[in-house]
Design a protein around this motif. Structure first.
Motif, PDB file in Angstrom:
ATOM      1  N   LEU A 208      56.019  39.755  79.346  1.00 50.95           N
ATOM      2  CA  LEU A 208      55.643  38.941  80.501  1.00 50.95           C
ATOM      3  C   LEU A 208      55.361  39.848  81.690  1.00 50.95           C
ATOM      4  CD1 LEU A 208      58.088  35.870  80.650  1.00 50.95           C
ATOM      5  CD2 LEU A 208      55.731  35.919  79.860  1.00 50.95           C
ATOM      6  N   VAL A 209      54.321  39.509  82.443  1.00 51.41           N
ATOM      7  CA  VAL A 209      54.017  40.221  83.680  1.00 51.41           C
ATOM      8  C   VAL A 209      54.448  39.345  84.850  1.00 51.41           C
ATOM      9  CG1 VAL A 209      52.233  41.243  85.123  1.00 51.41           C
ATOM     10  CG2 VAL A 209      52.071  41.432  82.645  1.00 51.41           C
ATOM     11  N   VAL A 210      55.286  39.906  85.717  1.00 51.77           N
ATOM     12  CA  VAL A 210      55.720  39.219  86.932  1.00 51.77           C
ATOM     13  C   VAL A 210      55.462  40.158  88.097  1.00 51.77           C
ATOM     14  CG1 VAL A 210      57.627  38.142  88.167  1.00 51.77           C
ATOM     15  CG2 VAL A 210      57.501  37.956  85.680  1.00 51.77           C
ATOM     16  N   MET A 216      59.550  43.521  78.670  1.00 53.46           N
ATOM     17  CA  MET A 216      59.489  43.446  77.211  1.00 53.46           C
ATOM     18  C   MET A 216      60.890  43.175  76.683  1.00 53.46           C
ATOM     19  SD  MET A 216      56.919  46.716  76.667  1.00 53.46           S
ATOM     20  CE  MET A 216      57.540  47.617  78.104  1.00 53.46           C
ATOM     21  N   LEU A 217      61.066  42.035  76.038  1.00 52.52           N
ATOM     22  CA  LEU A 217      62.390  41.598  75.596  1.00 52.52           C
ATOM     23  C   LEU A 217      62.687  42.124  74.197  1.00 52.52           C
ATOM     24  CD1 LEU A 217      64.926  39.818  76.019  1.00 52.52           C
ATOM     25  CD2 LEU A 217      63.616  37.932  75.011  1.00 52.52           C
ATOM     26  N   THR A 218      63.801  42.840  74.057  1.00 51.51           N
ATOM     27  CA  THR A 218      64.294  43.265  72.749  1.00 51.51           C
ATOM     28  C   THR A 218      65.660  42.621  72.520  1.00 51.51           C
ATOM     29  OG1 THR A 218      65.583  45.222  73.422  1.00 51.51           O
ATOM     30  CG2 THR A 218      63.189  45.482  73.220  1.00 51.51           C
ATOM     31  N   TYR A 219      66.228  42.833  71.347  1.00 53.21           N
ATOM     32  CA  TYR A 219      67.526  42.226  71.059  1.00 53.21           C
ATOM     33  C   TYR A 219      68.668  42.941  71.784  1.00 53.21           C
ATOM     34  CZ  TYR A 219      68.206  46.132  67.805  1.00 53.21           C
ATOM     35  OH  TYR A 219      68.334  47.383  67.255  1.00 53.21           O
ATOM     36  N   LYS A 220      68.411  44.136  72.354  1.00 49.87           N
ATOM     37  CA  LYS A 220      69.460  44.901  73.023  1.00 49.87           C
ATOM     38  C   LYS A 220      69.365  44.843  74.544  1.00 49.87           C
ATOM     39  CE  LYS A 220      70.743  48.861  71.380  1.00 49.87           C
ATOM     40  NZ  LYS A 220      70.743  50.268  70.895  1.00 49.87           N
ATOM     41  N   PHE A 221      68.140  44.801  75.077  1.00 48.59           N
ATOM     42  CA  PHE A 221      67.933  44.842  76.520  1.00 48.59           C
ATOM     43  C   PHE A 221      66.499  44.423  76.824  1.00 48.59           C
ATOM     44  CE2 PHE A 221      67.573  49.179  74.738  1.00 48.59           C
ATOM     45  CZ  PHE A 221      66.202  49.362  74.876  1.00 48.59           C
ATOM     46  N   ILE A 222      66.179  44.375  78.119  1.00 43.06           N
ATOM     47  CA  ILE A 222      64.803  44.151  78.555  1.00 43.06           C
ATOM     48  C   ILE A 222      64.250  45.492  79.021  1.00 43.06           C
ATOM     49  CG2 ILE A 222      63.283  42.951  80.168  1.00 43.06           C
ATOM     50  CD1 ILE A 222      65.393  40.762  80.391  1.00 43.06           C
ATOM     51  N   LEU A 223      63.201  45.947  78.360  1.00 46.24           N
ATOM     52  CA  LEU A 223      62.538  47.181  78.770  1.00 46.24           C
ATOM     53  C   LEU A 223      61.441  46.804  79.764  1.00 46.24           C
ATOM     54  CD1 LEU A 223      62.122  50.234  78.499  1.00 46.24           C
ATOM     55  CD2 LEU A 223      60.563  49.774  76.590  1.00 46.24           C
ATOM     56  N   ALA A 224      61.536  47.336  80.977  1.00 43.73           N
ATOM     57  CA  ALA A 224      60.610  46.960  82.046  1.00 43.73           C
ATOM     58  C   ALA A 224      59.753  48.154  82.445  1.00 43.73           C
ATOM     59  CB  ALA A 224      61.378  46.430  83.252  1.00 43.73           C
ATOM     60  N   LEU A 225      58.509  47.862  82.781  1.00 40.13           N
ATOM     61  CA  LEU A 225      57.561  48.883  83.221  1.00 40.13           C
ATOM     62  C   LEU A 225      57.051  48.502  84.601  1.00 40.13           C
ATOM     63  CD1 LEU A 225      55.648  51.316  82.837  1.00 40.13           C
ATOM     64  CD2 LEU A 225      54.087  49.780  81.608  1.00 40.13           C
ATOM     65  N   ASP A 226      57.294  49.373  85.571  1.00 44.72           N
ATOM     66  CA  ASP A 226      56.797  49.165  86.932  1.00 44.72           C
ATOM     67  C   ASP A 226      55.364  49.693  86.999  1.00 44.72           C
ATOM     68  OD1 ASP A 226      56.200  49.293  89.701  1.00 44.72           O
ATOM     69  OD2 ASP A 226      58.332  49.381  90.177  1.00 44.72           O
ATOM     70  N   LEU A 227      54.408  48.786  87.163  1.00 49.13           N
ATOM     71  CA  LEU A 227      52.996  49.162  87.134  1.00 49.13           C
ATOM     72  C   LEU A 227      52.560  49.888  88.404  1.00 49.13           C
ATOM     73  CD1 LEU A 227      51.589  45.816  85.682  1.00 49.13           C
ATOM     74  CD2 LEU A 227      52.153  47.900  84.418  1.00 49.13           C
ATOM     75  N   SER A 228      53.331  49.765  89.471  1.00 48.06           N
ATOM     76  CA  SER A 228      52.962  50.415  90.728  1.00 48.06           C
ATOM     77  C   SER A 228      53.489  51.843  90.825  1.00 48.06           C
ATOM     78  CB  SER A 228      53.467  49.597  91.920  1.00 48.06           C
ATOM     79  OG  SER A 228      54.872  49.443  91.867  1.00 48.06           O
TER      80      SER A 228
END
Length: 278
Positions: A208-210, A216-228
């Motif tokens: 999801l992009v917010v 990006m949701l995995t079974y262990k954690f949410i991996l997030a990418l800061d596009l800026s």
């Protein structure tokens, strides 16, 4: 004002605003519209379903008469005979705020289009996204996601994930005003147990992009990418691994939804603090 707040849909509010200038001023007031939206949140017209290589389908949700026309329009846009392109061989990449991002495979190399669900306007064909770096070993996946519509209906993100455990590489570009930006890169090294399925989870995770962040949701954690800032960060799950899914929040942020037996739990993930509110 209380009379207008008792209306149960935006359609009736528009009709009431046409009665007289006084009601028009009331219905146009931002404070009133905020209260009205809280009482009458946006309705779900239906669900778009993509199953394997089959053409995408729209499953309509029963609607009152004033929204029936909008629901019929959403149903028609995926029929093979409607629109600029046919959906005989297509894949639905994303759906957001009444827009569909679809890849058509009938063309020699495939083409991406943005189609409106509610407005009778021609499809918008997107330019081909930039190609990622070929010199990378490991597994790789590509994804296209719509960004928030700030007056640019074609604004979207092209993402290529390459994983050679424990390293994760993201190459991405953003389409704005019909032009793709320079290909950007971000890398992170994750703690992985030998043989675990985390790399495959990341490749096929819900995304999801917010705002300017990709989650990006995995079974262990949410991996997030800061596009800026072209950087990764990790958001830990509030209750550990489980049967979770993500959903956009109405204003900003997102919801983390957890199902455990007959219990449904929903957390609001605040973007400013990356914290949870249940």
């Amino acid at each position: 004002m209380e009379i207008l707040l008792r209306l149960d849909s935006p359609t009736w509010l528009v009709r009431a605003a046409a009665v007289c200038r006084r009601w028009l001023r009331r219905a146009s007031d931002p404070a009133f519209l905020g209260r009205f939206r809280a009482l009458c949140p946006p309705r779900i017209l239906g669900l778009h379903v993509q199953s394997g290589s089959c053409a995408p389908r729209f499953l309509a949700v029963p609607q009152p008469l004033d929204l029936a026309a909008a629901s019929r329009r959403a149903l028609q846009v995926l029929t093979p005979s409607v629109g600029t392109h046919r959906f005989r061989s297509a894949y639905l990449w994303d759906c957001r705020n009444g827009r569909l991002l679809v890849k058509i495979y009938d063309w020699p190399d495939g083409v991406y289009i943005v189609r409106s669900l509610l407005n009778q306007v021609p499809d918008v064909t997107l330019p081909a996204p930039p190609e990622p770096n070929e010199f990378f070993k490991g597994c790789r996946s590509k994804r296209m996601l719509l960004l928030e519509d700030d007056g640019d209906v074609t604004s979207c993100l092209s993402l290529t994930l390459s994983i050679d455990a424990p390293e994760v590489l993201a190459e991405f570009s953003i389409l704005q005003s019909g032009v793709w930006g320079i290909l950007q890169r971000a890398e992170i090294e994750l703690e992985m147990v030998s043989g675990e399925g985390l790399p495959l989870q990341i490749m096929h995770s819900q995304k999801l992009v917010v705002g300017k962040k990709l989650y990006m949701l995995t079974y262990k954690f949410i991996l997030a990418l800061d596009l800026s800032t072209n950087s990764f960060f990790i958001v830990n799950l509030p209750d550990g691994p489980g049967n979770n899914t993500l959903s956009h929040a109405e204003q900003s942020g997102l919801y983390l939804i957890n199902v455990r037996e007959f219990e449904l739990r929903i957390w609001y993930v605040a973007m400013c603090l990356v914290s949870y509110v249940m």
